[in-house]
Enzyme design. Sequence first.
Site, PDB file in Angstrom:
ATOM      1  N   ASP A 203      -0.293 -11.474   2.111  1.00  0.00           N
ATOM      2  CA  ASP A 203      -0.460 -10.018   2.209  1.00  0.00           C
ATOM      3  C   ASP A 203      -0.343  -9.637   3.678  1.00  0.00           C
ATOM      4  OD1 ASP A 203      -1.373  -7.238   1.673  1.00  0.00           O
ATOM      5  OD2 ASP A 203      -1.922  -8.082  -0.266  1.00  0.00           O
ATOM      6  N   HIS A 278       3.400  -5.214   1.244  1.00  0.00           N
ATOM      7  CA  HIS A 278       2.279  -6.110   1.600  1.00  0.00           C
ATOM      8  C   HIS A 278       2.738  -7.340   2.395  1.00  0.00           C
ATOM      9  CE1 HIS A 278      -0.970  -4.133  -0.691  1.00  0.00           C
ATOM     10  NE2 HIS A 278      -0.022  -3.784  -1.537  1.00  0.00           N
ATOM     11  N   GLU A 354       2.866  -1.502  -4.614  1.00  0.00           N
ATOM     12  CA  GLU A 354       2.574  -0.621  -3.480  1.00  0.00           C
ATOM     13  C   GLU A 354       3.530  -0.816  -2.303  1.00  0.00           C
ATOM     14  OE1 GLU A 354      -2.199  -0.006  -4.012  1.00  0.00           O
ATOM     15  OE2 GLU A 354      -1.565  -1.834  -2.984  1.00  0.00           O
TER      16      GLU A 354
END
Length: 636
Positions: A203, A278, A354
Amino acid sequence: MKKICLPLFLALGFLAAHSQTKPTASVIPVPASLIENSGTFTLHNNSVISIVAGSKELDGMALQLAKVLHTATGYNFKIDNSGASEGIKLELLSTQNSSLGNEGYRLKVTPTGVQISANKAAGIFYGIQTFMQLLPKEIESKTLVSNVAWTVPCVTIDDQPRFGWRGLMLDVSRHFFTKEEVKKFMDDMVKFKFNLLHLHLTDDEGWRIEIKSLPKLTSVGAWRIERNGKWANSPKAADPSEPKTYGGFYTQEDIKELVKYGQDRFLTIMPEIDVPGHSLAALAAYPELSCTGGEHTTYQGIPFMNWFPGGRFEAVIENGLCPANEYVYTFLDKVFTEVAALFPFEYIHMGGDECAKNIWEKSPAIQALMKKEGLKTMPEVESYFVRRVEKIVNSKGKKLMGWDEILEGGISPTANVMSWRGVKGGIEAANSKHNVVMSPTTFAYLDYVQGEPLLEAPVYASLRLNKTYSFEPIPEGVDPKYILGGQGNQWTEQIANYRNLQYMTWPRALAIAEATWSPKERKDWNGFAGRVENQFNRWDVSDDKYSKAVYDAIVAASKDDKGNLYANLSTELNGMTIYYSFDESNPDNYYPKYTAPVLVPKDAATMKIVTYRDGKQIGKQINIPITELAKRATKK
Ligand code: ACM
């Protein structure tokens, strides 16, 4: 007193210490069928553990069982192949029992013996977990406990899981957890018959797996400056001279050890490499993966995404791989080659969640890619990326799993979906014949606040135990054959140490365990709550941390049409009483008892609330400013 002779006195004391009431069978997840019979079985020193139709796996389990039982009891156990019906018998069935499947078991406890039988070793393993829960709580002790009768109730249990995918996700990127901590997490999981650990390995905050062909991923990407306090809320950016010494990673040898540790416990590990979003840690290591080039730095404690109402978001700092850059696919081929070789599981998770598009929108390279490939929208660009990643993953002999964003812009027919933004994505995917794992925020996000927000570490959303318990992995109208199962997700932006990881995971993960193992019709909140409280006692013995937020009052508020403010209080558990004050003093059970919404006095500044059960305070005291109550009254 004087007249009681000493031996009799000691004997009475012994009996009292043993409180000879019949133990009850309290098992989580609740078995498919559990019949309590009369009588008890008691373990003794030199009790036999016998193996029937054994295998290396069973031998290992018998040894492990003897070792675990020895710790608290101090007893030695004889392991043999006699098939004796006295003591504990582990039996692999020579004729398969089709109703038990690959993971089911039958556990029969009679006054003379315990018999665990199953088609496969996994079933024996789960039978042992159930047997352990039937023993007195002191069995959880890490040291010898004297004066306990090691008694279990006589039962007949026939049990097998509802789903083959019973998972927890652990984010080891936001905060790194050591190999030993991950093993402990696995130990905690398998006690409740979880069989899948999803490791979120990469991440923005850190890349946690050694990729030998890309050494900077860990020499650079695994490390950041140390930032404590509230996540992404540090008042200042990093000073370039600040050392990046906070983090860590697993070597490939560590990964092999973890995979083997899981296999020995019938727990599979699924790796997640989260791309294209990410990916700040990867960009810090290899800036050429980005659309803009230039230097990138791992997480610095400052906000790097802007979130807007309705779930829209934008990257403040570029944190995505560039789909228009061929090197990205070369890079991912190297990563997935090594990842696929390390993890035997059939699925690799590519993340896909995302991914901010605002940087892509401004990129000439992305514009050129769109023209060349006939892509009209940013979701189509992302879908192009996902399809290319899927080809790479498939070329390593693995199936692709991704968060539900991979549905956007068109999903390949063979991709598999993990539904997290509620259940909508999962329904859509299952209806178009994709395999789905359900892990919706609404029921399964274990990083959310689990009790009164004023008493807990701040997180942006709430999820109480009773809500988690209502998790149903198969949405209505969906063909169950596409639902592989469910999992709870433990994100660790705000979980910096193992004790807090335990606190945030348990007891809510017990609710996920029951949702994924037990038959739907066996679920019952009140029964579960009682078994959870029994488990609290066991964790107290094993010194494991867990949350008791379930005992705290639930504080809501409302206003009538004249603008009067009311406090609306409730509890998760039955049998609790709430008392309160408005005069700044600390209430006890002689204060006003809550029976109906309470009109808040105009001059009050604080409402103080406590919960009691059986005459004793059981929950933590909540001191809520009236201004906060007023806010809760207007919140939808
Ligand atoms: C997620 O929670 N971003 C999958």
